[in-house]
Design a protein around this motif. Structure first.
Motif, PDB file in Angstrom:
ATOM      1  N   GLU A 147     -18.084  88.316 -26.234  1.00 44.88           N
ATOM      2  CA  GLU A 147     -18.600  87.997 -27.561  1.00 44.88           C
ATOM      3  C   GLU A 147     -19.967  88.660 -27.716  1.00 44.88           C
ATOM      4  O   GLU A 147     -20.855  88.447 -26.886  1.00 44.88           O
ATOM      5  CB  GLU A 147     -18.735  86.490 -27.737  1.00 44.88           C
ATOM      6  CG  GLU A 147     -19.298  86.076 -29.085  1.00 44.88           C
ATOM      7  CD  GLU A 147     -19.516  84.582 -29.184  1.00 44.88           C
ATOM      8  OE1 GLU A 147     -18.740  83.925 -29.899  1.00 44.88           O
ATOM      9  OE2 GLU A 147     -20.456  84.074 -28.533  1.00 44.88           O
ATOM     10  N   THR A 193     -23.477  89.759 -30.133  1.00 48.92           N
ATOM     11  CA  THR A 193     -24.365  89.130 -31.104  1.00 48.92           C
ATOM     12  C   THR A 193     -24.764  90.156 -32.164  1.00 48.92           C
ATOM     13  O   THR A 193     -24.771  91.365 -31.901  1.00 48.92           O
ATOM     14  CB  THR A 193     -25.614  88.585 -30.401  1.00 48.92           C
ATOM     15  OG1 THR A 193     -26.244  89.647 -29.669  1.00 48.92           O
ATOM     16  CG2 THR A 193     -25.250  87.474 -29.426  1.00 48.92           C
ATOM     17  N   PRO A 194     -25.103  89.719 -33.380  1.00 50.12           N
ATOM     18  CA  PRO A 194     -25.490  90.668 -34.430  1.00 50.12           C
ATOM     19  C   PRO A 194     -26.678  91.532 -34.006  1.00 50.12           C
ATOM     20  O   PRO A 194     -27.653  91.046 -33.431  1.00 50.12           O
ATOM     21  CB  PRO A 194     -25.863  89.748 -35.599  1.00 50.12           C
ATOM     22  CG  PRO A 194     -25.094  88.493 -35.359  1.00 50.12           C
ATOM     23  CD  PRO A 194     -25.065  88.326 -33.865  1.00 50.12           C
ATOM     24  N   TYR A 236     -20.000  83.115 -21.126  1.00 50.93           N
ATOM     25  CA  TYR A 236     -19.500  82.594 -22.396  1.00 50.93           C
ATOM     26  C   TYR A 236     -19.359  81.072 -22.354  1.00 50.93           C
ATOM     27  O   TYR A 236     -19.649  80.390 -23.336  1.00 50.93           O
ATOM     28  CB  TYR A 236     -18.153  83.241 -22.725  1.00 50.93           C
ATOM     29  CG  TYR A 236     -17.534  82.719 -23.992  1.00 50.93           C
ATOM     30  CD1 TYR A 236     -18.022  83.102 -25.242  1.00 50.93           C
ATOM     31  CD2 TYR A 236     -16.454  81.828 -23.950  1.00 50.93           C
ATOM     32  CE1 TYR A 236     -17.463  82.621 -26.413  1.00 50.93           C
ATOM     33  CE2 TYR A 236     -15.882  81.344 -25.115  1.00 50.93           C
ATOM     34  CZ  TYR A 236     -16.398  81.740 -26.342  1.00 50.93           C
ATOM     35  OH  TYR A 236     -15.838  81.253 -27.494  1.00 50.93           O
ATOM     36  N   GLN A 259      -9.885  86.426 -30.509  1.00 42.01           N
ATOM     37  CA  GLN A 259     -11.071  85.580 -30.440  1.00 42.01           C
ATOM     38  C   GLN A 259     -12.370  86.360 -30.593  1.00 42.01           C
ATOM     39  O   GLN A 259     -13.300  85.890 -31.261  1.00 42.01           O
ATOM     40  CB  GLN A 259     -11.075  84.823 -29.105  1.00 42.01           C
ATOM     41  CG  GLN A 259     -12.231  83.842 -28.954  1.00 42.01           C
ATOM     42  CD  GLN A 259     -12.118  83.013 -27.688  1.00 42.01           C
ATOM     43  OE1 GLN A 259     -11.197  83.200 -26.887  1.00 42.01           O
ATOM     44  NE2 GLN A 259     -13.046  82.098 -27.489  1.00 42.01           N
ATOM     45  N   PHE A 260     -12.459  87.559 -29.993  1.00 45.46           N
ATOM     46  CA  PHE A 260     -13.756  88.222 -29.869  1.00 45.46           C
ATOM     47  C   PHE A 260     -13.928  89.476 -30.725  1.00 45.46           C
ATOM     48  O   PHE A 260     -15.056  89.901 -30.966  1.00 45.46           O
ATOM     49  CB  PHE A 260     -14.019  88.572 -28.397  1.00 45.46           C
ATOM     50  CG  PHE A 260     -14.109  87.365 -27.515  1.00 45.46           C
ATOM     51  CD1 PHE A 260     -15.119  86.441 -27.679  1.00 45.46           C
ATOM     52  CD2 PHE A 260     -13.171  87.139 -26.521  1.00 45.46           C
ATOM     53  CE1 PHE A 260     -15.213  85.321 -26.877  1.00 45.46           C
ATOM     54  CE2 PHE A 260     -13.242  86.019 -25.701  1.00 45.46           C
ATOM     55  CZ  PHE A 260     -14.265  85.106 -25.881  1.00 45.46           C
ATOM     56  N   SER A 309     -16.436  89.370 -33.781  1.00 44.53           N
ATOM     57  CA  SER A 309     -17.870  89.518 -33.520  1.00 44.53           C
ATOM     58  C   SER A 309     -18.237  90.981 -33.323  1.00 44.53           C
ATOM     59  O   SER A 309     -19.327  91.420 -33.713  1.00 44.53           O
ATOM     60  CB  SER A 309     -18.280  88.696 -32.294  1.00 44.53           C
ATOM     61  OG  SER A 309     -17.827  89.277 -31.082  1.00 44.53           O
ATOM     62  N   VAL A 343     -25.012  89.678 -24.825  1.00 45.93           N
ATOM     63  CA  VAL A 343     -23.590  89.411 -25.025  1.00 45.93           C
ATOM     64  C   VAL A 343     -23.177  88.272 -24.103  1.00 45.93           C
ATOM     65  O   VAL A 343     -23.873  87.931 -23.148  1.00 45.93           O
ATOM     66  CB  VAL A 343     -22.715  90.661 -24.753  1.00 45.93           C
ATOM     67  CG1 VAL A 343     -23.148  91.831 -25.618  1.00 45.93           C
ATOM     68  CG2 VAL A 343     -22.748  91.051 -23.275  1.00 45.93           C
ATOM     69  N   TRP A 385     -26.773  93.802 -31.690  1.00 45.07           N
ATOM     70  CA  TRP A 385     -26.885  93.995 -30.240  1.00 45.07           C
ATOM     71  C   TRP A 385     -26.903  95.459 -29.829  1.00 45.07           C
ATOM     72  O   TRP A 385     -27.473  95.805 -28.782  1.00 45.07           O
ATOM     73  CB  TRP A 385     -25.725  93.287 -29.533  1.00 45.07           C
ATOM     74  CG  TRP A 385     -24.385  93.923 -29.793  1.00 45.07           C
ATOM     75  CD1 TRP A 385     -23.707  93.959 -30.966  1.00 45.07           C
ATOM     76  CD2 TRP A 385     -23.571  94.634 -28.846  1.00 45.07           C
ATOM     77  NE1 TRP A 385     -22.515  94.643 -30.832  1.00 45.07           N
ATOM     78  CE2 TRP A 385     -22.402  95.051 -29.543  1.00 45.07           C
ATOM     79  CE3 TRP A 385     -23.689  94.936 -27.503  1.00 45.07           C
ATOM     80  CZ2 TRP A 385     -21.388  95.775 -28.930  1.00 45.07           C
ATOM     81  CZ3 TRP A 385     -22.672  95.654 -26.872  1.00 45.07           C
ATOM     82  CH2 TRP A 385     -21.537  96.069 -27.580  1.00 45.07           C
ATOM     83  N   ARG A 430     -18.630  92.700 -36.604  1.00 47.63           N
ATOM     84  CA  ARG A 430     -19.870  92.302 -37.274  1.00 47.63           C
ATOM     85  C   ARG A 430     -21.117  92.802 -36.543  1.00 47.63           C
ATOM     86  O   ARG A 430     -22.213  92.302 -36.783  1.00 47.63           O
ATOM     87  CB  ARG A 430     -19.936  90.781 -37.385  1.00 47.63           C
ATOM     88  CG  ARG A 430     -18.853  90.171 -38.279  1.00 47.63           C
ATOM     89  CD  ARG A 430     -19.152  88.712 -38.566  1.00 47.63           C
ATOM     90  NE  ARG A 430     -19.204  87.910 -37.341  1.00 47.63           N
ATOM     91  CZ  ARG A 430     -18.165  87.259 -36.831  1.00 47.63           C
ATOM     92  NH1 ARG A 430     -16.983  87.315 -37.431  1.00 47.63           N
ATOM     93  NH2 ARG A 430     -18.297  86.551 -35.729  1.00 47.63           N
ATOM     94  N   SER A 431     -20.979  93.793 -35.662  1.00 48.95           N
ATOM     95  CA  SER A 431     -22.104  94.263 -34.846  1.00 48.95           C
ATOM     96  C   SER A 431     -23.287  94.728 -35.687  1.00 48.95           C
ATOM     97  O   SER A 431     -24.441  94.576 -35.303  1.00 48.95           O
ATOM     98  CB  SER A 431     -21.656  95.405 -33.922  1.00 48.95           C
ATOM     99  OG  SER A 431     -20.755  94.948 -32.949  1.00 48.95           O
TER     100      SER A 431
END
Length: 343
Positions: free
Chosen positions: A95, A97-98, A124, A23-24, A27, A222, A100, A30-31
C-alpha cells in the motif's frame, strides 16, 4: 517551457495475486506522480487476475508472460518491453501513500550516479513497525549477511523516526525499488538463476562496483504485507535464501576474500541447520543441506552472470558492517541496527 519530470514506469509482477491487486492497486493509481505509467506483468497466473484488471482497471497496461519465470526473470522479461526513464518495481502486496514517488525521483535526479532507492517500508499489519523486506534501507555485514536499518535478522524495530534521514545503503529492497532504467540494463538486470530472493542485493552489489550510489528515502513511506508468495519459514524460501546468498558471494567477492569467507559462511549455515534440527524444524535443516548441494552444482554447472567491472573488497563499499552480524546479534544480544552499527 518548464521541464517535464522523468517518466516512471511502475511495474507490478503478479502471480495469482488478484486479491492483492484488488486491495492495493487503487492506492497506486492515486500516487499523484505526473508522468506515471502503471504496468502489471503477469507470470502466467492461473487465477482471474488479468480478466479482473481488464474489467476494473482498463488504464493499467498488461504484459502477460508465457510462464511463471519467478521474480528475477519475470522482471527481466517485462522490463525489456518497457521504455521509461525510471522503473519503479513494486510488490503487489504494498500500500503506497499519496505523493510517495516524488521524493525518491528528486533524490535520484540530484546526481547521475544516484541510481536506485527505496522508500521507508513499514508493516501493513502493524504500521508502527519496520517491515522485514528492506525496512529503512539494506546493509550487509562483512560475511554477506543482509540486514537493514530497522531490522536485524528477525527483529523488527518500532519506527520512531530514528532512521528518517536519507542515507546511502548497500541494497535497496526489491519490494519497492526505484531504479534508472539505463543502469538496470547496463548492470545486466537481475540474475535469473536466483529465481527469487536476494536478487536485488546481487544487483545492487554490481551497481556499486560500477560506481553507482543507492539510497533509502524515508520521506517516502509504503506499507508491505510481506510473505505474499512464500511466507517466512517456508522451506522453499529458506532454500532460495541460503543458496542465492552463497552464489552472490561467489560472484561478487574478490578472490582474496571468497576463498575463506564462503567456507566460513558454510560452517555458520551448518550450525544454523543443526540448531533448527535440534529444535524440531527438520524442514529448515533439509532446506539448508539442499541449498549447499545446489550451490556446489552452480559452481560446476550453473550459468554465470559475472560482474562487469573489477571486484573490490566488500568493506570498501557503502553500507557494510565490518564485523560479524551473527556474533553481534546472537552472542552480544544487540537487537537494533543502531546498536550493531555505531555512527
Amino acid at each position: 517551457m518548464p521541464q517535464q519530470p522523468p517518466l516512471v514506469a511502475l511495474v507490478i509482477l503478479n502471480w495469482n495475486g488478484r486479491h492483492h491487486l484488488q486491495q492495493f492497486l487503487p492506492s497506486v493509481i492515486r500516487s499523484g506522480y505526473e508522468r506515471l505509467q502503471i504496468v502489471v506483468a503477469d507470470n502466467a497466473s492461473s487465477d482471474d487476475s488479468l480478466q479482473y484488471l481488464q474489467t476494473h482497471f482498463p488504464e493499467v497496461m498488461l504484459l502477460p508472460l508465457s510462464e511463471n519465470f519467478g521474480f528475477a526473470k519475470g522482471y527481466n522479461e517485462a522490463l525489456k518491453k518497457i521504455d521509461a526513464d525510471y522503473y519503479m518495481l513494486l510488490n503487489s502486496d504494498v500500500e503506497v501513500t499519496p505523493g510517495w514517488l516524488q521524493p525518491m525521483v528528486q533524490l535520484l535526479e540530484q546526481h547521475p550516479n544516484n541510481t536506485a532507492c527505496q522508500p521507508k517500508i513499514l508493516a501493513y499489519k502493524n504500521k508502527d513497525v519496520f517491515e522485514y523486506a528492506g525496512a529503512a534501507g539494506g546493509w550487509l555485514d562483512a560475511y554477506g549477511y543482509p540486514f537493514a536499518r530497522g531490522r536485524v535478522f528477525d527483529y523488527c524495530e518500532y519506527d520512531k523516526g530514528q532512521y528518517d534521514n536519507p542515507q546511502q545503503v548497500f541494497w535497496a529492497s526489491g519490494a519497492a525499488l526505484l531504479i534508472r532504467s539505463a543502469d538496470f540494463h547496463a548492470a545486466g538486470g537481475f540474475d535469473e538463476y536466483f529465481f527469487a530472493h536476494q536478487e536485488e542485493i546481487d544487483l545492487c552489489w554490481r551497481l556499486q562496483l560500477m560506481g553507482k550510489k543507492l539510497y533509502c528515502c524515508p520521506q517516502s513511506v509504503v506499507y508491505h504485507v510481506g510473505g505474499g508468495t512464500l511466507p517466512r519459514g517456508n522451506s522453499r524460501k529458506t532454500f532460495l535464501n541460503f543458496r542465492n546468498n552463497q552464489i552472490m558471494l561467489a560472484k561478487n567477492l574478490p578472490w582474496s576474500e571468497k576463498w575463506w569467507k564462503i567456507p566460513f559462511r558454510q560452517m555458520l549455515d551448518a550450525l544454523s541447520a543443526w540448531k533448527g534440527l535440534l529444535s524440531g524444524d527438520g524442514g529448515y535443516f533439509i532446506a539448508i543441506v539442499k541449498a549447499h548441494i545446489a550451490f556446489a552444482r552452480w559452481v560446476f554447472f550453473g550459468s554465470r552472470q559475472w560482474v562487469p567491472v573489477r571486484r573490490k573488497p566488500l568493506t570498501q563499499l557503502q553500507g557494510v558492517l565490518r564485523r560479524n552480524l551473527v556474533w553481534q546479534h546472537f552472542v552480544l544480544a544487540k537487537k537494533k541496527f543502531s546498536e550493531v552499527v555505531k555512527s
